[in-house]
Design an enzyme around this catalytic site. Sequence first.
Site, short mmCIF file in Angstrom:
data_model
loop_
_atom_site.label_atom_id
_atom_site.label_comp_id
_atom_site.label_asym_id
_atom_site.label_seq_id
_atom_site.Cartn_x
_atom_site.Cartn_y
_atom_site.Cartn_z
N TYR A 193 0.84 -1.22 0.00
CA TYR A 193 0.00 0.00 0.00
C TYR A 193 0.87 1.26 0.00
CZ TYR A 193 -3.14 3.53 2.07
OH TYR A 193 -3.85 4.67 2.36
N ASP B 125 11.89 -12.93 -0.53
CA ASP B 125 11.52 -12.72 0.87
C ASP B 125 12.78 -12.39 1.66
OD1 ASP B 125 10.84 -12.96 3.51
OD2 ASP B 125 9.80 -14.88 3.30
N SER C 69 6.85 3.74 12.99
CA SER C 69 5.43 3.96 13.28
C SER C 69 5.27 4.76 14.56
CB SER C 69 4.74 2.61 13.44
OG SER C 69 3.47 2.77 14.01
N TYR D 195 4.33 -6.08 17.33
CA TYR D 195 4.54 -5.33 16.09
C TYR D 195 5.28 -4.01 16.38
CZ TYR D 195 3.35 -1.71 12.73
OH TYR D 195 3.42 -0.63 11.89
N LYS E 244 9.31 -2.44 15.43
CA LYS E 244 9.66 -1.12 14.88
C LYS E 244 10.68 -0.44 15.79
CE LYS E 244 7.00 -1.10 11.24
NZ LYS E 244 7.59 -1.21 9.90
N TYR F 174 5.30 7.00 11.10
CA TYR F 174 4.01 7.31 10.46
C TYR F 174 2.91 7.38 11.49
CZ TYR F 174 6.21 4.75 6.46
OH TYR F 174 7.02 4.25 5.48
N PHE F 175 1.99 8.31 11.29
CA PHE F 175 0.75 8.30 12.07
C PHE F 175 -0.25 7.41 11.29
CE2 PHE F 175 1.45 10.57 15.99
CZ PHE F 175 2.80 10.75 15.84
N ASN G 252 -8.35 -4.56 9.31
CA ASN G 252 -8.14 -4.23 10.72
C ASN G 252 -8.36 -2.74 10.95
OD1 ASN G 252 -7.04 -6.74 11.69
ND2 ASN G 252 -5.30 -6.31 10.35
N ASN G 253 -8.11 -1.95 9.93
CA ASN G 253 -8.01 -0.50 10.13
C ASN G 253 -9.30 0.21 9.70
OD1 ASN G 253 -4.86 -1.28 9.14
ND2 ASN G 253 -5.19 -0.35 11.14
N LEU G 254 -9.45 1.40 10.22
CA LEU G 254 -10.72 2.10 10.07
C LEU G 254 -11.08 2.41 8.61
CD1 LEU G 254 -13.12 3.49 11.47
CD2 LEU G 254 -11.75 5.58 11.52
N ARG H 53 -7.35 10.14 15.93
CA ARG H 53 -6.08 9.82 15.28
C ARG H 53 -5.70 10.92 14.30
NH1 ARG H 53 -6.55 6.71 18.65
NH2 ARG H 53 -6.29 4.44 18.69
N1 UFG Z 1 -11.65 1.73 14.63
C1 UFG Z 1 -13.00 1.46 14.75
N2 UFG Z 1 -13.52 0.42 14.01
C2 UFG Z 1 -12.74 -0.34 13.18
C3 UFG Z 1 -11.36 -0.04 13.06
C4 UFG Z 1 -10.86 1.00 13.80
O1 UFG Z 1 -13.73 2.12 15.49
O2 UFG Z 1 -13.28 -1.27 12.55
C5 UFG Z 1 -11.10 2.89 15.38
C6 UFG Z 1 -9.99 2.49 16.35
O3 UFG Z 1 -10.53 2.09 17.58
C7 UFG Z 1 -9.18 3.80 16.41
C8 UFG Z 1 -9.35 4.39 15.02
O4 UFG Z 1 -10.51 3.77 14.46
O5 UFG Z 1 -9.78 4.69 17.34
C9 UFG Z 1 -8.17 4.11 14.10
O6 UFG Z 1 -7.91 2.72 14.08
P1 UFG Z 1 -6.93 2.03 12.99
O7 UFG Z 1 -6.98 0.56 13.23
O8 UFG Z 1 -7.28 2.54 11.64
O9 UFG Z 1 -5.54 2.64 13.34
P2 UFG Z 1 -4.67 2.52 14.68
O10 UFG Z 1 -4.50 3.91 15.17
O11 UFG Z 1 -5.18 1.53 15.64
O12 UFG Z 1 -3.37 1.85 14.11
C10 UFG Z 1 -2.49 2.52 13.27
C11 UFG Z 1 -1.75 1.54 12.35
C12 UFG Z 1 -0.86 0.65 13.15
C13 UFG Z 1 0.01 1.44 14.04
C14 UFG Z 1 -0.80 2.39 14.88
C15 UFG Z 1 0.07 3.33 15.67
O13 UFG Z 1 -2.66 0.77 11.62
O14 UFG Z 1 -0.05 -0.08 12.24
O15 UFG Z 1 -1.60 3.20 14.05
O16 UFG Z 1 -0.67 4.16 16.48
F1 UFG Z 1 0.71 0.64 14.88
#
Ligand code: UFG
Length: 343
Positions: A13, A60, A129, A153, A157, A180-181, A201-203, A234
Amino acid sequence: MARNIIVTGGAGYIGSHVCVELLSGGDNVLIVDDFSNSHPEAVERVKAITDRDATCLHADLARFEDRERIFAAVDAFAPDAAIHLAGLKAVGESVAEPQRYYHVNLNSALTLIAALKRAGAKKLVFSSSATVYGDLNPNPVDENGRLGPTNPYGRTKFMIEQVLRDVARAADWGVVSLRYFNPVGAHSSGQIGEDPNDIPNNLFPYIAQVAVGRREKLSVFGNDYPTPDGTGVRDYIHVVDLARGHVSALGYLDKAPTGVEDINLGAGRGYSVLEAIAAFKRASNRDIPYEFAPRRDGDIAEIVADASKAKNLIGWRAEKSLDDMCADHWRWQSQNPNGYAES
Ligand code: UFG
């Protein structure tokens, strides 16, 4: 003058967007990618966007049997510098399978360092990160914040940052670790973007899949945080801004070739989950059904960057707005509802 830049994880990505910026700027690129969480089609699209060729090595970095092949390709490429993005990146998975995370992330970094040493290259930009800060600092967080990653993870880093510090000192390397944020969005062409392997996994990728109809509704993890609307805050950063940050870091290393710098890449402003949903709804003109769910393990209430070091040292700042991030993310998702799968 055109430089020769290795991009590990260059089909991923963030990597694909980094390659677009490098190739568009005239640099030559060697991608090293194992395609475990990326797609060869992304490389084709990078070529189509830039009308340039990148060399691509399918290998790899963490696999012992691939080392000689990687060394030979790196020697032949005669790199000026490398950008190291290859690695595993899912927080939850890292808690369940810590050994795999340490094995892959640490060995990948060590193999790349060995390859650069052999080839006589001494400049490296590392994909770190904001997770290295954990939950220990008041916002906004600057690079002198206390470090305390809270999952395997994040600890990989943190450890790689330390390894690079020691290597840089011992061998007079120039290293920039970019913390990165929250990278989101996609290239404005809609041709490349985030394509998670499994359930996102991410929002943003989750919201995008709800908007396009691949998933029924979003779970908002927690509405009782000490934030203005109770949901997590965030610092979202457009992936093209982020990619340009790597080019700025390389430019800095051209002028200041030795030493180590840790640099936050964030926009310096936070948005809540509900604000992100509202912005995505505006950009996509689609409904984003959601429900409140319990807090997710390991989440923190809020983290926002102090991004002034990036501005002062490498002359970079985030330029794109949350609306740009949503519009571009949506263009990618709506033009490629199943990611790269059908290509
Ligand atoms: N969230 C939801 N629903 C979801 C997914 C996320 O409400 O289905 C919320 C989370 O609780 C959080 C916000 O959306 O409040 C952002 O979540 P992300 O998963 O998108 O991002 P994170 O901040 O948890 O994680 C990111 C990167 C990681 C890194 C981290 C460092 O994905 O790789 O930032 O702070 F480690």
